[in-house]
Scaffold this motif. Structure first.
Motif, PDB file in Angstrom:
ATOM      1  N   ARG A  45      62.031  24.368  23.481  1.00  0.00           N
ATOM      2  CA  ARG A  45      61.093  23.333  24.224  1.00  0.00           C
ATOM      3  C   ARG A  45      59.845  24.129  24.681  1.00  0.00           C
ATOM      4  NH1 ARG A  45      65.380  21.754  28.836  1.00  0.00           N
ATOM      5  NH2 ARG A  45      65.652  24.122  28.836  1.00  0.00           N
ATOM      6  N   GLU A  46      58.629  23.278  24.942  1.00  0.00           N
ATOM      7  CA  GLU A  46      57.578  23.723  24.913  1.00  0.00           C
ATOM      8  C   GLU A  46      56.942  23.094  26.380  1.00  0.00           C
ATOM      9  OE1 GLU A  46      54.472  22.915  22.324  1.00  0.00           O
ATOM     10  OE2 GLU A  46      52.933  24.523  23.193  1.00  0.00           O
ATOM     11  N   LEU A  47      56.597  23.778  27.519  1.00  0.00           N
ATOM     12  CA  LEU A  47      56.087  23.136  28.694  1.00  0.00           C
ATOM     13  C   LEU A  47      54.569  22.969  28.190  1.00  0.00           C
ATOM     14  CD1 LEU A  47      55.958  22.071  31.656  1.00  0.00           C
ATOM     15  CD2 LEU A  47      55.753  24.639  32.331  1.00  0.00           C
ATOM     16  N   ILE A  48      54.214  21.752  28.049  1.00  0.00           N
ATOM     17  CA  ILE A  48      52.473  21.753  27.557  1.00  0.00           C
ATOM     18  C   ILE A  48      51.869  21.193  28.868  1.00  0.00           C
ATOM     19  CG2 ILE A  48      53.372  21.129  25.469  1.00  0.00           C
ATOM     20  CD1 ILE A  48      53.055  18.103  25.999  1.00  0.00           C
ATOM     21  N   ALA A  49      52.387  20.562  29.975  1.00  0.00           N
ATOM     22  CA  ALA A  49      51.344  20.449  31.212  1.00  0.00           C
ATOM     23  C   ALA A  49      52.111  20.275  32.425  1.00  0.00           C
ATOM     24  CB  ALA A  49      50.556  18.836  30.861  1.00  0.00           C
ATOM     25  N   GLY A  50      51.321  20.451  33.393  1.00  0.00           N
ATOM     26  CA  GLY A  50      51.992  20.320  34.767  1.00  0.00           C
ATOM     27  C   GLY A  50      51.005  19.797  35.747  1.00  0.00           C
ATOM     28  N   ILE A  51      51.546  19.322  36.815  1.00  0.00           N
ATOM     29  CA  ILE A  51      50.613  18.715  37.908  1.00  0.00           C
ATOM     30  C   ILE A  51      51.272  19.196  39.270  1.00  0.00           C
ATOM     31  CG2 ILE A  51      51.328  16.393  37.855  1.00  0.00           C
ATOM     32  CD1 ILE A  51      48.407  15.750  38.631  1.00  0.00           C
ATOM     33  N   SER A  52      50.689  19.607  40.345  1.00  0.00           N
ATOM     34  CA  SER A  52      51.209  19.989  41.448  1.00  0.00           C
ATOM     35  C   SER A  52      51.307  18.662  42.096  1.00  0.00           C
ATOM     36  CB  SER A  52      50.229  20.843  42.392  1.00  0.00           C
ATOM     37  OG  SER A  52      48.878  20.284  42.539  1.00  0.00           O
ATOM     38  N   TRP A  53      52.154  18.877  43.315  1.00  0.00           N
ATOM     39  CA  TRP A  53      52.314  17.868  44.130  1.00  0.00           C
ATOM     40  C   TRP A  53      51.049  17.193  44.757  1.00  0.00           C
ATOM     41  CZ3 TRP A  53      54.932  19.208  49.466  1.00  0.00           C
ATOM     42  CH2 TRP A  53      54.953  18.094  50.437  1.00  0.00           C
ATOM     43  N   SER A  54      50.095  18.027  45.035  1.00  0.00           N
ATOM     44  CA  SER A  54      48.708  17.750  45.536  1.00  0.00           C
ATOM     45  C   SER A  54      47.994  17.005  44.606  1.00  0.00           C
ATOM     46  CB  SER A  54      48.107  18.678  46.144  1.00  0.00           C
ATOM     47  OG  SER A  54      47.691  19.752  45.370  1.00  0.00           O
ATOM     48  N   SER A  55      48.051  17.226  43.088  1.00  0.00           N
ATOM     49  CA  SER A  55      47.412  16.938  42.187  1.00  0.00           C
ATOM     50  C   SER A  55      46.255  17.856  42.145  1.00  0.00           C
ATOM     51  CB  SER A  55      46.838  15.312  42.191  1.00  0.00           C
ATOM     52  OG  SER A  55      47.770  14.499  41.962  1.00  0.00           O
ATOM     53  N   VAL A  56      45.825  18.691  42.838  1.00  0.00           N
ATOM     54  CA  VAL A  56      44.908  19.693  43.017  1.00  0.00           C
ATOM     55  C   VAL A  56      44.900  20.860  41.552  1.00  0.00           C
ATOM     56  CG1 VAL A  56      43.575  21.380  44.035  1.00  0.00           C
ATOM     57  CG2 VAL A  56      44.300  19.425  45.287  1.00  0.00           C
ATOM     58  N   ARG A  57      46.212  21.054  41.372  1.00  0.00           N
ATOM     59  CA  ARG A  57      46.304  22.161  40.376  1.00  0.00           C
ATOM     60  C   ARG A  57      47.006  21.316  39.133  1.00  0.00           C
ATOM     61  NH1 ARG A  57      47.730  27.401  43.736  1.00  0.00           N
ATOM     62  NH2 ARG A  57      45.566  27.676  44.911  1.00  0.00           N
ATOM     63  N   THR A  58      46.595  21.855  37.899  1.00  0.00           N
ATOM     64  CA  THR A  58      47.103  21.362  36.598  1.00  0.00           C
ATOM     65  C   THR A  58      47.309  22.649  35.869  1.00  0.00           C
ATOM     66  OG1 THR A  58      45.126  20.939  35.804  1.00  0.00           O
ATOM     67  CG2 THR A  58      46.311  18.956  36.842  1.00  0.00           C
ATOM     68  N   TYR A  59      48.297  22.461  34.789  1.00  0.00           N
ATOM     69  CA  TYR A  59      48.563  23.582  33.955  1.00  0.00           C
ATOM     70  C   TYR A  59      48.543  22.760  32.658  1.00  0.00           C
ATOM     71  CZ  TYR A  59      51.405  26.250  30.719  1.00  0.00           C
ATOM     72  OH  TYR A  59      51.778  26.847  29.696  1.00  0.00           O
ATOM     73  N   TYR A  60      47.913  23.675  31.408  1.00  0.00           N
ATOM     74  CA  TYR A  60      47.974  23.297  30.305  1.00  0.00           C
ATOM     75  C   TYR A  60      48.428  24.216  29.452  1.00  0.00           C
ATOM     76  CZ  TYR A  60      45.860  19.014  31.961  1.00  0.00           C
ATOM     77  OH  TYR A  60      45.401  17.850  32.692  1.00  0.00           O
ATOM     78  N   ALA A  61      49.334  23.968  28.248  1.00  0.00           N
ATOM     79  CA  ALA A  61      49.567  25.099  27.255  1.00  0.00           C
ATOM     80  C   ALA A  61      48.405  25.032  26.243  1.00  0.00           C
ATOM     81  CB  ALA A  61      50.672  24.555  26.539  1.00  0.00           C
ATOM     82  N   ASP A  62      48.068  26.312  25.766  1.00  0.00           N
ATOM     83  CA  ASP A  62      47.093  26.567  24.787  1.00  0.00           C
ATOM     84  C   ASP A  62      46.993  25.576  23.591  1.00  0.00           C
ATOM     85  OD1 ASP A  62      46.843  30.057  25.028  1.00  0.00           O
ATOM     86  OD2 ASP A  62      45.857  28.578  26.315  1.00  0.00           O
ATOM     87  N   SER A  63      48.079  25.035  23.245  1.00  0.00           N
ATOM     88  CA  SER A  63      48.358  24.193  22.036  1.00  0.00           C
ATOM     89  C   SER A  63      47.790  22.764  22.292  1.00  0.00           C
ATOM     90  CB  SER A  63      49.672  24.187  21.501  1.00  0.00           C
ATOM     91  OG  SER A  63      50.671  23.666  22.825  1.00  0.00           O
ATOM     92  N   VAL A  64      47.721  22.141  23.641  1.00  0.00           N
ATOM     93  CA  VAL A  64      47.318  20.987  24.018  1.00  0.00           C
ATOM     94  C   VAL A  64      45.842  20.810  24.962  1.00  0.00           C
ATOM     95  CG1 VAL A  64      49.594  20.259  23.909  1.00  0.00           C
ATOM     96  CG2 VAL A  64      48.490  20.648  25.994  1.00  0.00           C
ATOM     97  N   LYS A  65      45.447  22.305  25.274  1.00  0.00           N
ATOM     98  CA  LYS A  65      44.320  22.357  26.175  1.00  0.00           C
ATOM     99  C   LYS A  65      43.100  21.466  25.596  1.00  0.00           C
ATOM    100  CE  LYS A  65      44.458  26.105  28.527  1.00  0.00           C
ATOM    101  NZ  LYS A  65      44.423  27.517  28.789  1.00  0.00           N
ATOM    102  N   ASP A  66      42.533  20.985  26.418  1.00  0.00           N
ATOM    103  CA  ASP A  66      41.208  20.113  25.878  1.00  0.00           C
ATOM    104  C   ASP A  66      41.525  18.564  25.127  1.00  0.00           C
ATOM    105  OD1 ASP A  66      39.524  23.423  24.983  1.00  0.00           O
ATOM    106  OD2 ASP A  66      39.528  22.038  26.928  1.00  0.00           O
TER     107      ASP A  66
END
Length: 127
Positions: A45-66
């Motif tokens: 399994r690959e974690l590809i994106a995440g968003i904080s409770w606040s929506s202020v911070r996000t995360y993207y895996a390199d494979s899907v960034k942009d």
């Protein structure tokens, strides 16, 4: 425990776009970090994106960034994954998951941090 339900998957051609949705049945979802994870048979399994409770911070895996973008709507209690310029290697089952333990601006970047998972929606990208 609240239920998470994904939708929006389907069969598309390379270069197309899709928007996945994650709906929650309960109120805890709006105060949780949320991630999108994808899985193919025989692959991890690959974690590809995440968003904080606040929506202020996000995360993207390199494979899907942009190409992919995660967002949330607190009124509708939904989290979305906008996927653009899809590639055949994006073919997978996409699951959303909630992390209830993080604080307001925290984005979980490890799959093990996510506590509650949906069943997934399948995305197939043809070349």
């Amino acid at each position: 425990q609240e239920q998470l339900v994904e939708s929006g998957g389907g069969l598309v051609q390379a270069g197309d776009s899709l928007r996945l949705s994650c709906a929650a049945s309960g109120s805890r979802f709006s105060t949780s970090a949320v991630g999108w994870i994808r899985q193919n048979p025989g692959k991890e399994r690959e974690l590809i994106a995440g968003i904080s409770w606040s929506s202020v911070r996000t995360y993207y895996a390199d494979s899907v960034k942009d190409r992919f973008s995660i967002s949330r709507d607190y009124v509708k209690n939904m989290v979305y994954l906008q996927m653009n310029d899809l590639k055949p290697e994006d073919t997978a089952v996409y699951l959303c998951a909630a992390d209830y333990a993080g604080d307001y601006h925290y984005v979980a970047t490890s799959i093990d941090e996510y506590d509650n998972w949906g069943q997934g929606t399948e995305v197939i990208v043809s070349s």
